[in-house]
Design an enzyme around this catalytic site. Structure first.
Site, PDB file in Angstrom:
ATOM      1  N   ASN A 107      -1.565  -1.853 -23.570  1.00 26.85           N
ATOM      2  CA  ASN A 107      -2.810  -1.951 -22.816  1.00 26.85           C
ATOM      3  C   ASN A 107      -3.951  -2.082 -23.813  1.00 26.85           C
ATOM      4  O   ASN A 107      -3.911  -1.465 -24.878  1.00 26.85           O
ATOM      5  CB  ASN A 107      -3.030  -0.699 -21.964  1.00 26.85           C
ATOM      6  CG  ASN A 107      -4.321  -0.769 -21.159  1.00 26.85           C
ATOM      7  OD1 ASN A 107      -4.632  -1.792 -20.550  1.00 26.85           O
ATOM      8  ND2 ASN A 107      -5.092   0.309 -21.152  1.00 26.85           N
ATOM      9  N   HIS A 109      -7.911  -1.226 -24.275  1.00 26.09           N
ATOM     10  CA  HIS A 109      -8.905  -0.344 -23.666  1.00 26.09           C
ATOM     11  C   HIS A 109     -10.186  -0.389 -24.506  1.00 26.09           C
ATOM     12  O   HIS A 109     -10.117  -0.291 -25.735  1.00 26.09           O
ATOM     13  CB  HIS A 109      -8.353   1.083 -23.606  1.00 26.09           C
ATOM     14  CG  HIS A 109      -9.307   2.035 -22.960  1.00 26.09           C
ATOM     15  ND1 HIS A 109      -9.503   2.062 -21.590  1.00 26.09           N
ATOM     16  CD2 HIS A 109     -10.144   2.961 -23.484  1.00 26.09           C
ATOM     17  CE1 HIS A 109     -10.425   2.980 -21.314  1.00 26.09           C
ATOM     18  NE2 HIS A 109     -10.826   3.533 -22.452  1.00 26.09           N
ATOM     19  N   SER A 136      -9.165  -0.251 -28.413  1.00 30.03           N
ATOM     20  CA  SER A 136      -7.846   0.216 -28.841  1.00 30.03           C
ATOM     21  C   SER A 136      -6.753  -0.533 -28.092  1.00 30.03           C
ATOM     22  O   SER A 136      -6.909  -0.824 -26.900  1.00 30.03           O
ATOM     23  CB  SER A 136      -7.673   1.710 -28.523  1.00 30.03           C
ATOM     24  OG  SER A 136      -8.703   2.488 -29.077  1.00 30.03           O
ATOM     25  N   ASP A 145      -4.535   5.801 -20.100  1.00 32.31           N
ATOM     26  CA  ASP A 145      -5.093   5.457 -21.419  1.00 32.31           C
ATOM     27  C   ASP A 145      -4.694   6.480 -22.479  1.00 32.31           C
ATOM     28  O   ASP A 145      -5.446   6.710 -23.441  1.00 32.31           O
ATOM     29  CB  ASP A 145      -6.630   5.321 -21.343  1.00 32.31           C
ATOM     30  CG  ASP A 145      -7.062   4.249 -20.349  1.00 32.31           C
ATOM     31  OD1 ASP A 145      -6.373   3.219 -20.255  1.00 32.31           O
ATOM     32  OD2 ASP A 145      -8.072   4.452 -19.655  1.00 32.31           O
TER      33      ASP A 145
HETATM   34  C1  GRF Z   1     -11.583  -5.391 -21.145  1.00 28.46           C
HETATM   35  O1  GRF Z   1     -12.752  -4.783 -21.614  1.00 28.46           O
HETATM   36  C2  GRF Z   1     -10.386  -4.511 -21.406  1.00 28.46           C
HETATM   37  O2  GRF Z   1     -10.505  -3.760 -22.573  1.00 28.46           O
HETATM   38  C3  GRF Z   1     -10.424  -3.593 -20.212  1.00 28.46           C
HETATM   39  O3  GRF Z   1     -10.805  -4.414 -19.137  1.00 28.46           O
HETATM   40  C4  GRF Z   1     -11.568  -5.498 -19.629  1.00 28.46           C
HETATM   41  C5  GRF Z   1     -10.899  -6.760 -19.157  1.00 28.46           C
HETATM   42  O4  GRF Z   1     -11.653  -7.905 -19.469  1.00 28.46           O
HETATM   43  N1  GRF Z   1      -9.142  -2.947 -20.020  1.00 28.46           N
HETATM   44  P1  GRF Z   1     -10.982  -9.341 -19.302  1.00 28.46           P
HETATM   45  O5  GRF Z   1     -10.488  -9.429 -17.864  1.00 28.46           O
HETATM   46  O6  GRF Z   1      -9.873  -9.459 -20.289  1.00 28.46           O
HETATM   47  O7  GRF Z   1     -12.084 -10.310 -19.565  1.00 28.46           O
END
Ligand code: GRF
Length: 216
Positions: A107, A109, A136, A145
């Site tokens: 994932n 984050h 991360s 997370d």
């Molecule tokens: C990103 O900031 C990611 O870290 C978080 O959700 C957002 C997704 O953005 N988990 P995208 O859909 O990849 O533009």
């Protein structure tokens, strides 16, 4: 070639970054599909345009989180991925579904975990007066997370920052960090054994850091 399935609920900019990177001759991985829980996710449209395997499985019609996850991951596993990447997949995944999967799951984050799991990470970092923020990539475990962190990218907080400006700078780093982590797994240097990351044959002691596009 490492086969990567991506899960996304929204915009899909990380999915797009991964797709683009995967097309480099030396990437070592291929994006085989995009799966969503949101019918209107722009990420789905992008996957369609690119001719990738894609599906949306909506929550409606499933009696429980476990029932939804069973249907969702049955669909994802049809494409036989070696890795599943959550890139803005905004659902909590049940412990049962995670236990039944025999492929690792990453994932991305937008915080320097363990700081700020959950939502509104940029505003929370600013409210805390942090000098540094970032993103991360971690293994997905039943704790939100909370799985082992593989790598991070750091961003300096400016004195006149606001959540949107900070989010935009972090996102640029996300688009570098996620492909770098997938490449590392594809290269064989990074291995995942029962939720423990190993690097070059030794347990990963601390998250790798992205410097100038390189994980160190
Ligand atoms: C990103 O900031 C990611 O870290 C978080 O959700 C957002 C997704 O953005 N988990 P995208 O859909 O990849 O533009």
């Amino acid at each position: 070639m490492l086969r990567v399935a991506v899960l996304a609920s929204g915009r899909g900019s990380n999915f797009s970054a991964l797709l683009e990177d995967s097309r480099a001759a030396d990437a070592g991985y291929t994006v085989v599909g995009l799966y969503s829980d949101q019918p209107s996710a722009p990420a789905l449209e992008l996957a369609r345009e690119q001719g990738l395997d894609q599906a949306c499985i909506a929550r409606r019609g499933h009696a429980s989180r476990e029932a939804f996850d069973a249907a969702f991951f049955a669909r994802v596993m049809r494409i036989q991925p070696h890795l599943i990447v959550c890139a803005g997949y905004m659902r909590i995944i049940s412990a049962t579904a995670l236990a039944n999967l025999d492929v690792p799951m990453f994932n991305i984050h937008p915080s320097l975990l363990p700081l700020y799991p959950g939502l509104d990470t940029h505003a929370r970092a600013l409210a805390a007066g942090d000098r540094e923020h970032g993103a991360s990539v971690h293994l997905v475990t039943p704790e939100l997370d909370g799985g082992p962190v593989i790598a991070q990218a750091r961003v300096a907080v400016q004195h006149d920052d606001n959540p949107a400006a900070l989010a935009a700078r972090v996102l640029i780093q996300e688009h570098r960090l996620l492909p770098a982590c997938v490449r590392l797994l594809a290269s064989g240097r990074l291995q995942i054994d029962r939720q423990q990351p190993w690097l070059d044959g030794a347990p990963l002691a601390a998250p790798l850091q992205l410097h100038d596009g390189v994980l160190q």
